[in-house]
Design a protein around this motif. Structure first.
Motif, short mmCIF file in Angstrom:
data_model
loop_
_atom_site.label_atom_id
_atom_site.label_comp_id
_atom_site.label_asym_id
_atom_site.label_seq_id
_atom_site.Cartn_x
_atom_site.Cartn_y
_atom_site.Cartn_z
N ILE A 1 0.83 -1.22 0.00
CA ILE A 1 0.00 0.00 0.00
C ILE A 1 0.86 1.27 0.00
CG2 ILE A 1 -2.01 -1.08 1.10
CD1 ILE A 1 -1.06 0.52 3.73
N ALA A 2 2.18 1.11 0.24
CA ALA A 2 3.07 2.27 0.36
C ALA A 2 3.02 3.24 -0.83
CB ALA A 2 4.51 1.80 0.61
N PRO A 3 2.93 2.74 -2.08
CA PRO A 3 2.95 3.68 -3.21
C PRO A 3 1.76 4.62 -3.26
CG PRO A 3 3.36 1.42 -3.96
CD PRO A 3 2.92 1.33 -2.54
N THR B 1 7.98 -8.85 -3.09
CA THR B 1 7.09 -7.68 -3.07
C THR B 1 7.77 -6.47 -3.70
OG1 THR B 1 6.10 -8.56 -1.05
CG2 THR B 1 5.62 -6.26 -1.57
N LEU B 2 9.02 -6.24 -3.32
CA LEU B 2 9.77 -5.09 -3.86
C LEU B 2 9.96 -5.23 -5.37
CD1 LEU B 2 12.44 -4.68 -1.03
CD2 LEU B 2 10.42 -3.25 -1.43
N SER B 3 10.22 -6.45 -5.83
CA SER B 3 10.41 -6.70 -7.26
C SER B 3 9.14 -6.36 -8.06
CB SER B 3 10.80 -8.16 -7.48
OG SER B 3 10.76 -8.49 -8.84
N LEU B 4 7.97 -6.77 -7.51
CA LEU B 4 6.69 -6.46 -8.19
C LEU B 4 6.42 -4.96 -8.19
CD1 LEU B 4 4.58 -9.45 -6.83
CD2 LEU B 4 5.18 -9.06 -9.22
N LEU B 5 6.78 -4.27 -7.11
CA LEU B 5 6.61 -2.81 -7.07
C LEU B 5 7.46 -2.14 -8.14
CD1 LEU B 5 6.55 -2.18 -3.20
CD2 LEU B 5 4.64 -1.82 -4.78
N VAL C 1 7.54 1.66 -9.46
CA VAL C 1 7.69 2.30 -8.14
C VAL C 1 9.15 2.22 -7.70
CG1 VAL C 1 7.04 2.17 -5.69
CG2 VAL C 1 5.31 1.81 -7.46
N GLU C 2 9.67 3.32 -7.18
CA GLU C 2 11.07 3.34 -6.68
C GLU C 2 11.13 2.72 -5.28
OE1 GLU C 2 13.58 6.92 -6.85
OE2 GLU C 2 12.09 7.69 -8.29
N THR C 3 12.08 1.78 -5.08
CA THR C 3 12.22 1.13 -3.77
C THR C 3 13.70 1.04 -3.40
OG1 THR C 3 12.60 -1.18 -4.42
CG2 THR C 3 10.33 -0.41 -4.51
N ILE D 1 9.96 3.21 0.23
CA ILE D 1 9.12 3.14 -0.97
C ILE D 1 8.67 4.55 -1.31
CG2 ILE D 1 7.04 2.11 -2.02
CD1 ILE D 1 8.79 -0.10 -0.97
N LYS D 2 8.93 4.98 -2.54
CA LYS D 2 8.50 6.31 -2.98
C LYS D 2 7.04 6.25 -3.44
CE LYS D 2 12.66 8.31 -2.87
NZ LYS D 2 13.01 9.25 -1.85
N PRO D 3 6.32 7.37 -3.36
CA PRO D 3 4.94 7.37 -3.87
C PRO D 3 4.94 7.05 -5.37
CG PRO D 3 5.45 9.41 -2.69
CD PRO D 3 6.74 8.67 -2.86
N ALA D 4 3.88 6.39 -5.83
CA ALA D 4 3.79 6.03 -7.26
C ALA D 4 3.60 7.27 -8.11
CB ALA D 4 2.63 5.07 -7.47
N LYS D 5 4.17 7.24 -9.32
CA LYS D 5 3.95 8.33 -10.28
C LYS D 5 2.54 8.16 -10.86
CE LYS D 5 8.83 8.52 -11.70
NZ LYS D 5 9.35 7.33 -11.03
#
Length: 408
Positions: A154-156, A179-183, A188-190, A199-203
């Motif tokens: 949910i972080a993005p 999870t990080l790979s899928l983001l 999404v930047e991780t 985790i950075k917010p999604a563009k």
């Protein structure tokens, strides 16, 4: 329903298509619910994934996810960020005994509105969705990695993203990396450095993405066991596996070398071969803290080959569908095994014989049913409540039959 398996022998070289990874599928579904321009291929056909998909599509005020632990954790986080939505999230009687306090505390620290409706620290939960304004939180790292993944997924959509600091020894790192790979796949930047995950917010809008789910490595474990318990020369092809897997249970390929099984990566999967017999004096010593879901399969393989096994890193098994350590001790004991368990380890002594015609109880646990089935290569065995396999692998018994297992 019970399945009775007469002592069986593996047929010639066969190929099996195992369903997509449940772990990858459930993560991908949650991301798809948050970002509509995601397409998913090779989705798991497991009960858990069907329940997850149904829950995400539902507008009901009461969501019941039955035995699906991953769905309980992921949906707790998902509904916490669904603004102006209020749900009650519940599950089976066993689910109401599985702790969720660590995740709820972390979500509350981010600003979530979650209330326990029965026992403090356990489902069912009343969740009032809202915008979460905080962006940093601490979490004990030696608990279920699903708590960590739930927050990361949910972080993005959090306004300022997330900085998650993990305290103590981290369990099941491969699942966090999955999870990080899928983001990253969805743009999404991780970063994951020194026990801090950022985790950075999604563009907006997120790029159009297709997530192709790899076949499930946990489910492959039962066929590794089948080949290990077969004679030298036995072969089997499993489709849709990748060399650079993001699933932690891909460690199977290396682990089963100790049982005489060789893994060859092919263009569209893996070829398993029994190449050597394992000496009975061999001791199997493994730390499975990064792949606890394959512990049951490994200990049954070791027992079937009359080996001694010392497995550690198993503390999360006590809070699964059942207390898996106790269940293994009980059921292996019926077969004549000498098993000692602690809070986080299992020791199997080498045994000379396997008691025939034993009925194995499955405790509402899909992995108990599937882990014990390959023993039919050594003796006649009955698996009770065998339809429990649908939780992760609905076609398991048909696939076993296609290999020559004599099922009734």
């Amino acid at each position: 329903m019970h399945v009775h398996i007469e002592k069986s022998k593996l047929l010639g070289n066969k190929a099996i298509q195992i369903t997509g990874s449940k772990s990858e599928s459930n993560r991908a579904l949650l991301l798809q619910a948050l970002f509509s321009n995601i397409n998913i291929k090779n989705l798991s056909n497991s009960d858990d994934t069907s329940l997850m998909k149904k829950a995400l599509a539902s507008n009901a005020e009461l969501i019941d996810i039955h035995h699906a632990g991953t769905a309980m954790r992921f949906l707790t986080a998902y509904f916490a960020v669904q603004e102006n939505r209020e749900v009650v999230l519940t599950g089976s009687s066993r689910m109401k005994e599985r702790p969720i306090k660590i995740l709820v505390d972390a979500l509350r620290a981010l600003g979530a509105d979650i209330t326990y409706l029965e026992n403090n620290g356990f489902p069912p939960l009343k969740i009032k969705g809202k915008q979460l304004n905080n962006s940093s939180v601490e979490l004990k790292a030696n608990v279920s990695s699903q708590y960590i993944s739930a927050l990361l997924l949910i972080a993005p959509v959090l306004e300022n993203g997330l900085v998650l600091e993990l305290k103590g020894t981290i369990t099941s790192v491969p699942y966090i990396k999955m999870t990080l790979s899928l983001l990253r796949q969805i743009g999404v930047e991780t970063s994951f450095k020194n026990k801090v995950i950022t985790i950075k917010p999604a563009k907006h809008p997120t790029p159009k993405t297709t997530i192709e789910v790899e076949s499930d490595w946990s489910s492959a474990s039962y066929f590794y066991s089948v080949i290990a318990l077969s004679e030298i020369g036995a072969e089997l092809h499993l489709k849709s596996y990748k060399t650079n897997s993001i699933q932690g249970d891909a460690a199977l390929a290396h682990i089963y070398e100790e049982f005489g099984v060789e893994t060859e990566y092919t263009k569209n999967g893996i070829q398993l071969r029994k190449t050597t017999d394992v000496l009975e004096r061999t001791n199997i010593n493994l730390d499975l803290s990064h792949a606890p879901d394959i512990a049951q399969t490994i200990v049954v393989t070791a027992f079937g080959l009359h080996l001694e096994a010392n497995l550690t890193g198993l503390h999360t098994l006590k809070i699964k569908e059942t207390d898996r350590l106790l269940a293994l001790q009980t059921e292996l004991g019926k077969l004549g095994a000498d098993v000692e368990v602690t809070e986080n380890s299992l020791k199997l002594k080498a045994s000379k014989r396997i008691e025939p015609n034993i009925a194995i109880a499955t405790y509402n646990d899909h992995r108990m049913a599937m882990a014990f089935a390959p023993l039919a290569l050594k003796t006649t065995i009955t698996i009770e409540d065998s339809d429990v396999v649908s939780k992760s692998y609905p076609n398991f018994w048909q696939d076993l039959k296609s290999l020559g297992f004599n099922l009734k």
